[in-house]
Design a protein around this motif. Structure first.
Motif, short mmCIF file in Angstrom:
data_model
loop_
_atom_site.label_atom_id
_atom_site.label_comp_id
_atom_site.label_asym_id
_atom_site.label_seq_id
_atom_site.Cartn_x
_atom_site.Cartn_y
_atom_site.Cartn_z
N ASN A 185 0.78 -1.29 -0.02
CA ASN A 185 0.19 -0.12 0.18
C ASN A 185 0.79 1.27 0.04
O ASN A 185 0.23 2.44 -0.52
CB ASN A 185 -0.92 -0.19 1.21
CG ASN A 185 -2.15 -0.80 1.21
OD1 ASN A 185 -3.14 -0.44 0.39
ND2 ASN A 185 -1.99 -2.22 1.32
N PRO A 245 1.13 1.77 -4.77
CA PRO A 245 -0.24 2.57 -5.62
C PRO A 245 0.38 3.65 -6.48
O PRO A 245 -0.41 4.12 -7.20
CB PRO A 245 -0.97 2.99 -4.25
CG PRO A 245 -0.63 2.05 -3.25
CD PRO A 245 0.85 1.62 -3.54
N LEU A 276 -1.77 -0.49 8.62
CA LEU A 276 -2.01 0.33 7.66
C LEU A 276 -2.55 1.51 7.51
O LEU A 276 -2.08 2.51 7.27
CB LEU A 276 -3.18 -0.65 6.51
CG LEU A 276 -3.25 -0.10 5.04
CD1 LEU A 276 -2.08 0.29 4.35
CD2 LEU A 276 -4.30 -0.97 4.29
N SER A 283 -0.84 4.92 6.71
CA SER A 283 -1.66 5.91 5.77
C SER A 283 -1.30 7.46 6.52
O SER A 283 -1.19 8.55 5.96
CB SER A 283 -2.64 5.87 5.58
OG SER A 283 -2.84 4.39 4.78
N SER A 318 -6.92 6.22 0.39
CA SER A 318 -6.33 5.58 1.58
C SER A 318 -7.72 4.94 2.04
O SER A 318 -7.67 3.73 2.62
CB SER A 318 -5.91 6.34 2.43
OG SER A 318 -4.71 7.28 2.07
N SER A 340 -8.59 1.78 0.40
CA SER A 340 -7.70 0.75 0.45
C SER A 340 -7.92 0.03 1.61
O SER A 340 -8.18 -1.20 1.64
CB SER A 340 -6.25 1.31 0.13
OG SER A 340 -5.45 0.42 0.65
#
Length: 233
Positions: free
Chosen positions: A24, A28, A81, A85, A117, A120
């Protein structure tokens, strides 16, 4: 579920989370395109090199340790994650020093919009839970047989949900990826991710077999609470 100590559970969790964060944060920012034999031109996000392998680890976790312990890892990955982010957004927003001239490039690499974000996070959570749920149910239905069919079948379901959610939520109407190209990108991503699962099937067999022997565990989710929000496990 009785509490047990496992020698390798934490290591599998670390590998899963590491792959997830890499897919991630590294992938991307780049859309790649290759000409593949028989399939023609494939357009895909570079994160496809990392993300499908997280599904392999998700299959291993559910197959060996069961859905509830896999659920724990999925939520751990979700938190990691989300934190990555958030910190990426904070670092991008910091005012650059006057002598540092790489802000534009840094924003391209790490400045995912809040919409991307969020998409995702939603797609990851839904896709991973579907993958784990389908694998656990198929294991009980098949009485532990045909591991290859269960891993590939669950990946088709999980990756399908992930792709169907992520691209429309992240890019529909933004112009970053033309709307008429989204179905092609989604299909290419889906096929690439499932292909990785197929290619890694012999590897999955070896890891699953070794872990089952090392941990003396082969969990069947016959009485499991399958709510993704349960904290039991």
């Amino acid at each position: 579920m009785p509490t047990r100590h496992y020698k390798y559970y934490d290591w599998v969790m670390v590998a899963f989370v590491t792959l997830l964060v890499c897919s991630n944060l590294i992938g991307p920012a780049k859309i790649a395109q290759i000409d593949a034999p028989l399939l023609g031109t494939l357009t895909f996000g570079a994160g496809v090199l990392f993300f499908p392998i997280s599904y392999v680890f998700g299959d291993v976790l559910t197959e060996v340790y069961g859905y509830a312990r896999s659920r724990r890892v999925i939520w751990t990955g979700f938190v990691a994650l989300a934190f990555a982010s958030l910190m990426a957004a904070v670092v991008v927003a910091l005012p650059p020093a006057p002598f540092w001239h790489n802000q534009d490039a840094y924003e391209i690499a790490f400045g995912s919009a809040w919409r991307v974000s969020l998409a995702s996070l939603i797609a990851f959570c839904c896709g991973e839970f579907v993958n784990s749920f389908v694998l656990a149910k198929m294991k009980v239905w098949m009485d532990g047989r045909r591991l290859w069919m269960r891993t590939i079948g669950s990946t088709i379901c999980g990756e399908g949900v992930d792709s169907l959610l992520f691209y429309p939520l992240a890019f529909w109407g933004t112009g970053i990826i033309p709307d008429d190209r989204l179905p092609a990108v989604m299909l290419a991503q889906f096929l690439a991710k499932v292909s990785v699962e197929v290619v890694f099937t012999p590897f999955t067999y070896r890891i699953v077999g070794w872990l089952k022997r090392a941990e003396n565990e082969d969990y069947y989710d016959r009485d499991t609470d399958f709510s993704p929000f349960s904290i039991r496990g």
